[in-house]
Design a protein around this motif. Structure first.
Motif, PDB file in Angstrom:
ATOM      1  N   GLY A 101      11.317 -87.035 -43.522  1.00  0.00           N
ATOM      2  CA  GLY A 101      11.608 -87.914 -41.982  1.00  0.00           C
ATOM      3  C   GLY A 101      12.916 -87.548 -41.643  1.00  0.00           C
ATOM      4  O   GLY A 101      13.918 -87.434 -42.172  1.00  0.00           O
ATOM      5  N   GLY A 102      12.937 -87.550 -40.195  1.00  0.00           N
ATOM      6  CA  GLY A 102      14.075 -87.477 -39.447  1.00  0.00           C
ATOM      7  C   GLY A 102      14.747 -86.174 -39.298  1.00  0.00           C
ATOM      8  O   GLY A 102      14.071 -85.189 -39.657  1.00  0.00           O
ATOM      9  N   SER A 103      15.631 -85.932 -38.525  1.00  0.00           N
ATOM     10  CA  SER A 103      16.201 -84.501 -38.192  1.00  0.00           C
ATOM     11  C   SER A 103      17.629 -84.620 -37.956  1.00  0.00           C
ATOM     12  O   SER A 103      18.118 -85.704 -37.809  1.00  0.00           O
ATOM     13  CB  SER A 103      15.470 -83.961 -37.014  1.00  0.00           C
ATOM     14  OG  SER A 103      15.870 -84.774 -35.838  1.00  0.00           O
ATOM     15  N   LEU A 104      18.117 -83.567 -37.939  1.00  0.00           N
ATOM     16  CA  LEU A 104      19.689 -83.219 -37.887  1.00  0.00           C
ATOM     17  C   LEU A 104      19.882 -82.135 -37.022  1.00  0.00           C
ATOM     18  O   LEU A 104      19.272 -81.185 -37.043  1.00  0.00           O
ATOM     19  CB  LEU A 104      20.218 -82.679 -39.247  1.00  0.00           C
ATOM     20  CG  LEU A 104      20.251 -83.976 -40.375  1.00  0.00           C
ATOM     21  CD1 LEU A 104      20.665 -82.971 -41.622  1.00  0.00           C
ATOM     22  CD2 LEU A 104      21.289 -84.917 -40.112  1.00  0.00           C
ATOM     23  N   ALA A 105      20.748 -82.338 -35.999  1.00  0.00           N
ATOM     24  CA  ALA A 105      21.097 -81.339 -34.882  1.00  0.00           C
ATOM     25  C   ALA A 105      22.337 -80.497 -35.543  1.00  0.00           C
ATOM     26  O   ALA A 105      23.025 -80.881 -36.173  1.00  0.00           O
ATOM     27  CB  ALA A 105      21.604 -82.265 -33.657  1.00  0.00           C
ATOM     28  N   ALA A 106      22.068 -79.176 -35.396  1.00  0.00           N
ATOM     29  CA  ALA A 106      22.860 -78.398 -36.200  1.00  0.00           C
ATOM     30  C   ALA A 106      23.345 -77.244 -35.310  1.00  0.00           C
ATOM     31  O   ALA A 106      22.473 -76.744 -34.324  1.00  0.00           O
ATOM     32  CB  ALA A 106      22.231 -77.660 -37.457  1.00  0.00           C
ATOM     33  N   SER A 107      24.643 -76.675 -35.436  1.00  0.00           N
ATOM     34  CA  SER A 107      24.911 -75.446 -34.679  1.00  0.00           C
ATOM     35  C   SER A 107      24.205 -74.227 -35.360  1.00  0.00           C
ATOM     36  O   SER A 107      23.970 -73.278 -34.676  1.00  0.00           O
ATOM     37  CB  SER A 107      26.288 -75.397 -34.851  1.00  0.00           C
ATOM     38  OG  SER A 107      26.942 -76.264 -33.987  1.00  0.00           O
ATOM     39  N   LEU A 108      23.870 -74.474 -36.664  1.00  0.00           N
ATOM     40  CA  LEU A 108      23.460 -73.217 -37.368  1.00  0.00           C
ATOM     41  C   LEU A 108      22.749 -73.780 -38.552  1.00  0.00           C
ATOM     42  O   LEU A 108      23.290 -74.678 -39.348  1.00  0.00           O
ATOM     43  CB  LEU A 108      24.695 -72.216 -37.755  1.00  0.00           C
ATOM     44  CG  LEU A 108      24.217 -70.856 -38.802  1.00  0.00           C
ATOM     45  CD1 LEU A 108      23.233 -70.113 -38.109  1.00  0.00           C
ATOM     46  CD2 LEU A 108      25.456 -70.361 -39.287  1.00  0.00           C
ATOM     47  N   LEU A 109      21.289 -73.142 -38.825  1.00  0.00           N
ATOM     48  CA  LEU A 109      20.744 -73.397 -39.916  1.00  0.00           C
ATOM     49  C   LEU A 109      20.509 -72.254 -40.644  1.00  0.00           C
ATOM     50  O   LEU A 109      20.247 -71.105 -40.428  1.00  0.00           O
ATOM     51  CB  LEU A 109      19.233 -73.624 -39.651  1.00  0.00           C
ATOM     52  CG  LEU A 109      18.377 -73.884 -40.804  1.00  0.00           C
ATOM     53  CD1 LEU A 109      18.856 -75.088 -41.728  1.00  0.00           C
ATOM     54  CD2 LEU A 109      16.844 -74.123 -40.197  1.00  0.00           C
ATOM     55  N   VAL A 110      21.198 -72.375 -42.185  1.00  0.00           N
ATOM     56  CA  VAL A 110      21.248 -71.163 -43.055  1.00  0.00           C
ATOM     57  C   VAL A 110      19.976 -71.292 -44.038  1.00  0.00           C
ATOM     58  O   VAL A 110      19.811 -72.370 -44.837  1.00  0.00           O
ATOM     59  CB  VAL A 110      22.433 -71.245 -43.777  1.00  0.00           C
ATOM     60  CG1 VAL A 110      22.631 -70.005 -45.010  1.00  0.00           C
ATOM     61  CG2 VAL A 110      23.718 -71.163 -43.173  1.00  0.00           C
ATOM     62  N   ALA A 111      19.192 -70.430 -44.077  1.00  0.00           N
ATOM     63  CA  ALA A 111      17.961 -70.294 -44.679  1.00  0.00           C
ATOM     64  C   ALA A 111      18.318 -69.638 -46.436  1.00  0.00           C
ATOM     65  O   ALA A 111      18.440 -68.559 -46.412  1.00  0.00           O
ATOM     66  CB  ALA A 111      16.707 -69.496 -44.213  1.00  0.00           C
ATOM     67  N   ALA A 112      18.629 -70.653 -47.165  1.00  0.00           N
ATOM     68  CA  ALA A 112      18.795 -70.294 -48.557  1.00  0.00           C
ATOM     69  C   ALA A 112      17.611 -70.542 -49.288  1.00  0.00           C
ATOM     70  O   ALA A 112      17.840 -71.072 -50.698  1.00  0.00           O
ATOM     71  CB  ALA A 112      20.131 -70.614 -49.013  1.00  0.00           C
TER      72      ALA A 112
END
Length: 420
Positions: free
Chosen positions: A159-170
């Motif tokens: 639940g919830g979310s974070l605002a990000a400049s970049l998401l890194v899929a690892a």
């Protein structure tokens, strides 16, 4: 605070807490400190990292990176340098395994071309360094994301979310985030499985790694740090990576322990004395895979989410650490110029920096596996002749050692041992 993103400073979210993701998180925080928020999300952060008994070969360039990040000193006394390497080519039933190629294990300045470390030790050291550096470690997964102009909203599994400049899929070879981004995946199976285990043996390995090329696939013996015992003796150990035809693996692993040990001895040999399994053998299907793109809008792929290669050269983890070094440098340089770390032109630099290296390594490992997992007599004669010629050419041997070590002036700064 930016009105466009709702963030006081740029935030990078890393989905996946493996060794490449942890290295990236630490590199970014060490370089940019309070100028960036780094959040790592992975349910596996709840587990004790020391429970992971797998072993990895850390090439010289990756070791320099860990040293530049300030963590190598914390694991150096548990790392086993590979001092030399022997390559043989034979059938399983052959009474003698001729040595076709040997390598001294040193690159520039008498530096070992690789060290063996356990995944648990390295993960625990990286986690501690990330906490001390201010990385926000969250033991929950990432369910998805939605790009909103100058930011991406990262949806968390609980639940919830974070605002990000970049998401890194690892998040591994079966990356959900890569799939959500619509990035294609080129892959094929090898019809082989890799059996991995830690072996105890009577005699000292003396830092020697051995690669037996057998018709079913390579059988690698990789030296581990001896463990001191209460009586002053040492427990001698090695890691094995046993490549076997996939259809043979279930019967092997389900066989009686003594029968499995006999099969191990046929491949391992008795040069190090009596053998025993320290860890239970585990098998993993082997395949090749590479993403059609390593980036999408405000998304970058890292490690196995971007590429999977055959373990014949032991370069899988090292490629992931190279990804982390390249992305950390590109993001750091961009932010110091006041640029958006998730902007398309920044991510394009990452794509260009990694594509050629990954393509070359993927083609090399795929070709080596097809060449050496082959019992046709003409092919065997040609490859053994080639190995013998390389063994007699010191300059070419030095070239191969430097390639295996990942040492190059063209590498990102961290891989040269330089701070960002």
């Amino acid at each position: 605070m930016s009105a466009a993103t709702g963030m006081e400073r740029p935030r990078i979210v890393i989905a996946g807490g493996g060794l490449a993701g942890l290295s990236l998180a630490l590199a970014l925080k060490r370089a940019l400190a309070e100028g960036i928020d780094v959040v790592m999300c992975d349910p596996a952060l709840r587990r004790d990292p020391h429970g992971d008994k797998r072993s990895y070969a850390i090439a010289a360039a990756a070791r320099r990176m860990l040293e530049a990040l300030g963590i190598w000193a914390g694991i150096a006394d548990r790392a086993q340098p590979i001092l030399d390497m022997v390559i043989t080519d034979s059938r399983l039933q052959d009474p003698v395994r001729p040595t076709f190629l040997t390598f001294a294990g040193e690159v520039d300045g008498h530096e070992p071309f690789a060290h063996m470390v356990t995944a648990g030790d390295l993960t625990a050291t990286l986690l501690e360094a990330c906490r001390d550096s201010g990385v926000d470690l969250r033991a929950e997964g990432v369910r998805g994301f939605a790009v909103q102009g100058a930011r991406t909203d990262v949806v968390l599994a609980e639940g919830g979310s974070l605002a990000a400049s970049l998401l890194v899929a690892a998040d591994g070879a079966r990356s959900r985030l890569r799939e959500q981004a619509g990035i294609g995946w080129i892959s094929w199976p090898y019809r082989q499985s890799g059996i991995v285990a830690t072996i105890v043996h009577e005699r000292d390995h003396e830092g020697r790694a051995v690669e037996h090329f057998l018709p079913s696939g390579p059988f690698a013996i990789l030296p581990l740090k001896p463990e001191p015992q209460a009586d002053g003796s040492f427990r001698h150990r090695s890691s094995i990576v046993w490549t076997e035809r996939a259809q043979n693996v279930p019967a092997l692993l389900e066989s009686h322990p003594e029968d499995l040990l006999i099969e191990l001895e046929r491949r391992f040999g008795l040069q190090l004395g009596k053998l025993a399994f320290e860890t239970r053998p585990q098998a993993f299907p082997l395949s090749f895979g590479v993403a059609r793109s390593f980036v999408a809008e405000r998304l970058a792929l890292l490690g196995d989410a971007a590429h999977v290669i055959h373990p014949i050269a032991g370069q899988g983890l090292n490629l992931g650490l190279h990804d982390a070094a390249a992305l950390a440098e590109i993001v750091t340089d961009a932010m110091r110029l006041g640029m958006d770390p998730g902007a398309a032109d920044v991510l394009d630099r990452y794509e260009r920096a990694r594509r050629a290296d990954i393509t070359a390594m993927g083609m090399m490992t795929d070709g080596l596996n097809r060449l050496f997992s082959n019992d046709a007599l003409p092919v065997r004669l040609i490859r053994d002749l080639g190995l013998g010629l390389v063994d007699r050419m010191p300059g070419l041997k030095r070239f191969f050692i430097r390639e295996a070590a990942g040492v190059s002036e063209r590498q990102p700064r961290l891989l040269r041992g330089e701070a960002l």
